[in-house]
Design an enzyme around this catalytic site. Structure first.
Site, short mmCIF file in Angstrom:
data_model
loop_
_atom_site.label_atom_id
_atom_site.label_comp_id
_atom_site.label_asym_id
_atom_site.label_seq_id
_atom_site.Cartn_x
_atom_site.Cartn_y
_atom_site.Cartn_z
N GLU A 8 -23.82 82.20 -112.25
CA GLU A 8 -22.58 82.31 -111.49
C GLU A 8 -22.40 83.72 -110.93
OE1 GLU A 8 -19.23 80.96 -113.81
OE2 GLU A 8 -20.15 79.00 -114.18
N GLU A 26 -18.15 75.78 -105.47
CA GLU A 26 -17.24 74.99 -106.32
C GLU A 26 -15.78 75.24 -105.95
OE1 GLU A 26 -17.93 74.97 -110.57
OE2 GLU A 26 -16.03 73.93 -110.94
N ASP A 68 -28.46 75.89 -116.55
CA ASP A 68 -27.46 76.94 -116.41
C ASP A 68 -27.70 78.07 -117.41
OD1 ASP A 68 -25.46 76.95 -114.51
OD2 ASP A 68 -24.18 75.55 -115.61
N ASP A 105 -23.62 74.26 -118.07
CA ASP A 105 -22.96 74.74 -119.29
C ASP A 105 -21.62 74.02 -119.50
OD1 ASP A 105 -21.59 75.99 -117.25
OD2 ASP A 105 -21.58 77.98 -118.17
N SER A 106 -21.23 73.18 -118.53
CA SER A 106 -20.07 72.29 -118.73
C SER A 106 -20.30 71.41 -119.96
CB SER A 106 -19.85 71.43 -117.49
OG SER A 106 -21.03 70.77 -117.12
O1 KIV Z 1 -21.81 73.53 -115.57
C1 KIV Z 1 -21.72 72.72 -114.64
O2 KIV Z 1 -21.63 71.51 -114.82
C2 KIV Z 1 -21.72 73.25 -113.28
C3 KIV Z 1 -21.40 72.31 -112.17
C4 KIV Z 1 -19.95 72.07 -112.16
C5 KIV Z 1 -21.91 72.76 -110.85
O3 KIV Z 1 -21.95 74.41 -113.07
#
Ligand code: KIV
Length: 290
Positions: free
Chosen positions: A122, A189, A90, A51-52
């Site tokens: 998460e 993380e 995610d 979700d980044s």
């Molecule tokens: O959303 C993301 O890119 C992540 C990574 C940083 C593990 O959760």
């Protein structure tokens, strides 16, 4: 299977990732598009549609506004671009925390609409019931503990976790509980290196480090960060490329040639067909539509 049905490509599975515990390091990256997934696929064990992408690609300030439909759209693109890597998608903020039932409904949507092999969510202890509920119903779950970016407003920012010994017990407990609940792997993380190393020794599932420890069972980075494409990166990122500079150089060269009328040149344009037959270019096209 009928003779005319193509055999499906064999992808890495979630259990295959779990089986790598303590073995060769697991290599992973985020991917959001078909073209970068295609390039990374031969080198990674799994690709995370993180979700980044909300911050990296869509200009949000955090991952919190990311909608489920966006994750599904990018998940489909990454599936189309890859053949062998496990694809993990995610679950964005607000789509799984409320109850195991809500989490299942949304995770099932992600799996049905993208055909991905696993989801990530998460949280440690607080998500244990949901992790168990999902895995018992056919949804492989990658857990994510330590710095959990969807909780930045509670954590007070993107802060490294476990920097003092008194903070270790809660994080170690999170790792043990997600393992017991059935997660097939866990992302650690932004946490103190010795803590990540200890958790890796103590739990039975692979730890995937990002700003954690080289002793984790595997590593992940945001692809744009390690390519040198992100304007600002956290301390834990190593830039393995200078892609922003390469892109800017190419765009500058293009703009210069357009302004100088030196692009397109003969090789990039089409000749008139010869009156008594097709032109050479038409006989041997260089690309579709040539
Ligand atoms: O959303 C993301 O890119 C992540 C990574 C940083 C593990 O959760």
């Amino acid at each position: 299977m009928s003779a005319t049905t193509a055999a499906p490509a064999r992808r890495t599975t979630a259990p295959a990732i779990t089986a790598r515990k303590g073995g060769d390091p697991i290599v992973s990256l985020t991917a959001y598009h078909a073209h970068t997934a295609r390039i990374a696929d031969p080198y990674v064990d799994f690709l995370l549609v993180g979700d980044s992408l909300g911050m990296v690609m869509h200009g949000y300030e955090s991952t919190i506004p990311v909608p489920l439909d966006l994750m599904i759209m990018h998940g489909r693109a990454v599936m189309r671009g890859s053949q062998k890597a496990l694809i993990v998608v995610d679950m964005p903020f607000g789509t799984y925390e409320e109850s195991p039932g809500v989490a299942f409904r949304n995770a099932a949507r992600v799996m049905k609409e993208t055909d991905c092999g696993a989801i990530k969510l998460e949280g440690g202890r607080r998500m244990a019931e949901t992790i168990r509920f999902l895995t018992e119903r056919g949804v492989p779950v990658m857990a994510h503990i330590g710095l959990t970016p969807q909780s930045i407003h509670v954590l007070g920012g993107y802060k490294t976790q476990g920097k003092t010994l008194d903070a270790w017990a809660a994080i170690e407990e999170d790792a043990k509980i997600v393992t017991e609940a059935g997660a097939f792997a866990v992302v650690l993380e932004a946490m103190a290196e010795p803590l990540a190393a200890k958790i890796t020794r103590d739990i039975a599932i692979p730890t995937i480090g990002i700003g954690a420890s080289a002793r984790c069972d595997g590593q992940i980075l945001v692809m744009e960060d390690m390519l040198g494409l992100s304007p600002r990166v956290p301390k834990f990122v190593k830039e393995f490329g200078k892609v922003a500079e390469a892109i800017e150089g190419a765009i500058k060269a293009y703009a210069g040639e357009v302004k100088a009328r030196s692009f397109p040149e003969a090789a990039n344009t089409y000749a008139l067909a010869e009156p008594d037959g097709p032109s050479k270019a038409a006989k041997k096209p260089k690309s579709p539509g040539a």
